[in-house]
Design a protein around this motif. Structure first.
Motif: not given
Ligand code: MG
Ligand code: ADP
Length: 697
Positions: A302, A396-397, A553
């Motif tokens: 992050t 993200d992801e 996350g």
């Molecule tokens: Mg993460």
């Protein structure tokens, strides 16, 4: 004389009926399709048995002899045919439950045959049901092969007498007619790698003359398959690089520098620094950045994302970050706002539950440029979301999104923004070569200092009280605990029930007011979910009971115990993801896998792998072996078929690496494959691309 393009119907022994079945069942339309239908295994046919040597502990026997004493036995639908098969040492029984008419009409008691089948013993007498039968005369004149090729067939095919044997025969017929197969690989390449030519390889893959020839043939086809795949990926990437000029982010300015000096609370790991450098190089290269940022859970992706976004801001652009769930988006939003404390950056969040009034503000600020960073869910890629100048988009992801969604982000500007996709799903290098071959890859291969490896245990139901005891002790130390129940969409109701029951039992053992428990599951409204998460994150509750909504996350450093219920129902990568929710603070963390008593051997291996390893890459390798690549990543993600015909990206890594190197070399010398020697290659590649790249824009 047939050639590769001859329709299958016109091959001797096929005809319109069988042709239709072959087309429908195996997509075999012409001779070329037929010969590229490779055997799935080979049985050793070098050995012949005498009847007296037949035993019941061998898989197959092959005998030369004659038939006699045909008798129809049983009655009505249970009728069957029996005969003796004899040689000079004795006789065994042969039994047919089907094809009785055919046998009666075709088997000649005067002739010698070779039979092949699995022997069964009953009261000292051996029998074989439905052996393969071949006329000894034909057997001698057929292409000599020590191995017998076996082809996969379907039930429907068998009804039309298209079994493994007859497929072999059809291929044989094609070859007997002097079939010529034009070479596809350039001669220099073949010599270099000592690969047999296509004609020989094709003959040997169907009718191996020796183990050595078979191996050589298989290597050639594996190589060719992976080579074409790599040619496709690499040439695609080359055109993409050329096509997509990227914004040039010349400078690192005040946003980045102020953050670095005043806001960064810890030293970046060396891996984080290296990756940031790689990203910075991309951002000023003049080409569009398309980078995959890989890092195990907790490796600190992050912060890298945030600092990259600050570079975009420094160059006068907007940035966005997209997360797969509402909870995760909210968490990113909160932590980004917190990390940017004191800096003049306008950050907002957009998701499906954003209120209309808020949404209007976002729309306006996005378009007039007042909004610097937009955090959100899928809602970000809707067409109506319009930026003034989006310079960098982060996903993200990544494994939760598909290629199509990535492509949608590109279209947010007339000129596509830079794209960084992040994933905690560790992808073995071999797989990323085929799966993400069009992306540059950065890896954060180092965890922040001071993290203790998570200790993992596997318990069955009889240890539950002990686990409760352990939980009480950890809570007494001030730690927090996750308990996760499986959620598998097909039986959402059932899973929900599991969670409910688990929750009921739990609160009986962990009574208020001494203990406080939060619950989060997929059926809850977003704001209720958020409330429950918040109170856990704030340390107001000790235990969070959840379905897999928390899989990715979520970051609550004080939580140090992860209990996974019905752990056998999770795949390895999911277990690893879940475990990654703990071990984020400086305390020793634990993961407890609860399972039922009976486990399949797969499930046992999964539990064992988790207990023994915390290395995401190692776990991914096992996962890949257990499930195969298609299952884990799906083709929709890559746009590339992962199901190779003959190559196996796990066991054929070496070949894949060679194929990749050679593909680079060839494209270096002849970028468009225009040279004469590469003409056939070009043809193959075009065909492959036509079928593979449908989803990628
Ligand atoms: Mg993460
Ligand atoms: P992930 O890669 O799984 O997304 P995060 O970015 O959520 O990991 O980071 C996990 C935790 O580690 C966060 O609390 C973050 O603040 C912290 N962290 C990140 N980088 C460092 C670092 N270099 N040193 C110490 N803590 C760090």
């Amino acid at each position: 004389m047939p050639d590769l393009r001859t329709e299958i119907e016109y091959l001797k022994g096929v005809g319109p009926k069988k042709a239709e079945i072959l087309r429908k069942e195996l997509q075999i339309n012409n001779i070329e399709d037929l010969i590229y239908y490779f055997p799935y295994k080979y049985t050793d046919r070098s050995r012949f048995y005498k009847v007296k040597d037949v035993r019941n502990d061998v898989a197959y026997v092959q005998i030369v002899g004659g038939f006699s004493d045909f008798q129809t036995k049983g009655a009505g639908r249970k009728q069957y045919l029996q005969a003796k098969f004899y040689d000079e040492t004795g006789a065994i029984d042969i039994v047919w439950f089907q094809y009785i008419q055919w046998v009666k009409q075709n088997i000649d008691v005067q002739k010698k045959y070779v039979i092949f089948g699995k022997p069964k013993e009953f009261r000292g007498q051996f029998s074989i049901v439905h052996p393969e039968i071949e006329d000894l005369q034909n057997f001698k004149t057929s292409i000599k092969s020590l191995f017998h090729s076996e082809y996969l067939t379907t039930e429907k095919m068998k009804k039309f007498f298209l079994n493994s044997r007859s497929i072999g025969k059809l291929i044989h017929t094609a070859f007997k007619n002097n079939l010529q197969i034009p070479e596809t690989l350039p001669a220099s390449l073949r010599q270099d790698l000592k690969l047999p030519n296509l004609q020989d390889a094709m003959l040997n893959i169907h009718f191996p003359q020796s183990v050595k020839n078979l191996e050589a043939a298989r290597s050639r086809f594996k190589f060719e398959e992976l080579f074409i795949n790599q040619l496709a990926i690499i040439s695609q990437k080359k055109t993409q690089d050329k096509k997509n000029a990227g914004f040039v982010f010349e400078k690192v300015g005040n946003f980045f520098m102020d953050f670095y000096k005043n806001n960064l609370k810890f030293e970046l790991t060396n891996a984080q620094k290296r990756v940031l450098k790689e990203i910075r190089a991309d951002l000023k290269s003049g080409k569009q950045c398309n980078r995959l940022l890989q890092g195990d859970v907790g490796s600190g992706k992050t912060i890298v994302a945030l600092m990259s976004m600050l570079i975009a801001l420094d160059n006068g652009f907007q940035a966005c970050i997209m997360a797969p769930t509402e909870i995760l988006a909210q968490q990113h939003f909160e932590s980004i706002v917190e990390m940017l404390d004191g800096l003049d950056v306008n950050v907002r969040i957009l998701s499906g539950s954003t209120k209309i009034k808020q949404r209007r503000i976002i729309d306006e600020e996005l378009q007039n440029g007042d909004l610097n960073i937009l955090v959100g869910t899928h809602a970000l890629i809707e067409d109506k979301v319009k930026f003034k100048n989006l310079g960098l988009a982060i996903i993200d992801e990544q494994h939760r999104f598909g290629v199509a969604q990535r492509a949608k982000l590109w279209k947010k500007n007339s000129q596509p923004p830079h794209i960084i996709v992040m994933t905690a799903t560790p992808i073995p290098r071999t797989l990323s070569m085929t799966l993400y071959g069009d992306l540059n890859v950065s890896v954060i291969d180092e965890l922040p200092m001071g993290r203790k490896p998570i200790r993992t245990f596997h318990f069955r139901e009889n240890k539950r009280n002990m686990v409760y005891e352990f939980m009480r002790k950890e809570i007494a130390k001030g730690r927090q605990i996750y308990i996760v129940y499986p959620l598998i969409s097909e039986s959402e109701a059932l899973d929900y029930q599991n969670l409910e029951e688990g929750y009921e039992t739990l609160v009986q053992h962990f009574k208020q007011p001494e203990y406080r428990v939060s619950v989060v599951h997929g059926k809850m409204k977003a704001d209720e979910k958020q409330k429950q998460m918040d109170s856990f994150a704030a340390g107001e509750t000790n235990i969070l009971v959840a379905t897999t909504v928390i899989e990715v996350g979520v970051n609550v450093p004080n939580a140090s115990v992860m209990i996974i219920e019905s752990a056998e129902r999770f795949g390895l990568s999911q277990l690893h993801q879940l475990r990654g929710r703990v071990g984020r603070g400086s305390e020793q963390s634990f993961c407890i896998l609860m399972t039922g008593n009976k486990l399949t051997s797969d499930a046992r291996l999964r539990m064992k792998t988790m207990v023994e390893s915390t290395d995401g890459f190692q776990i991914a390798e096992v996962d890949l072996r257990l499930r195969g690549p298609g299952d884990i990543f799906g083709t929709q993600q890559s746009g590339m078929p992962l199901n190779f015909k003959i190559a196996n990206i796990i066991s054929d890594v070496k070949i894949l690496e060679i194929a990749r190197r050679k593909a680079f070399e060839i494209l270096e010398n002849d970028p468009k494959l225009e040279k004469n020697e590469n003409a056939m290659l070009k043809k193959k590649l075009d065909e492959y691309m036509k079928f593979s790249w449908g989803v990628v824009s």
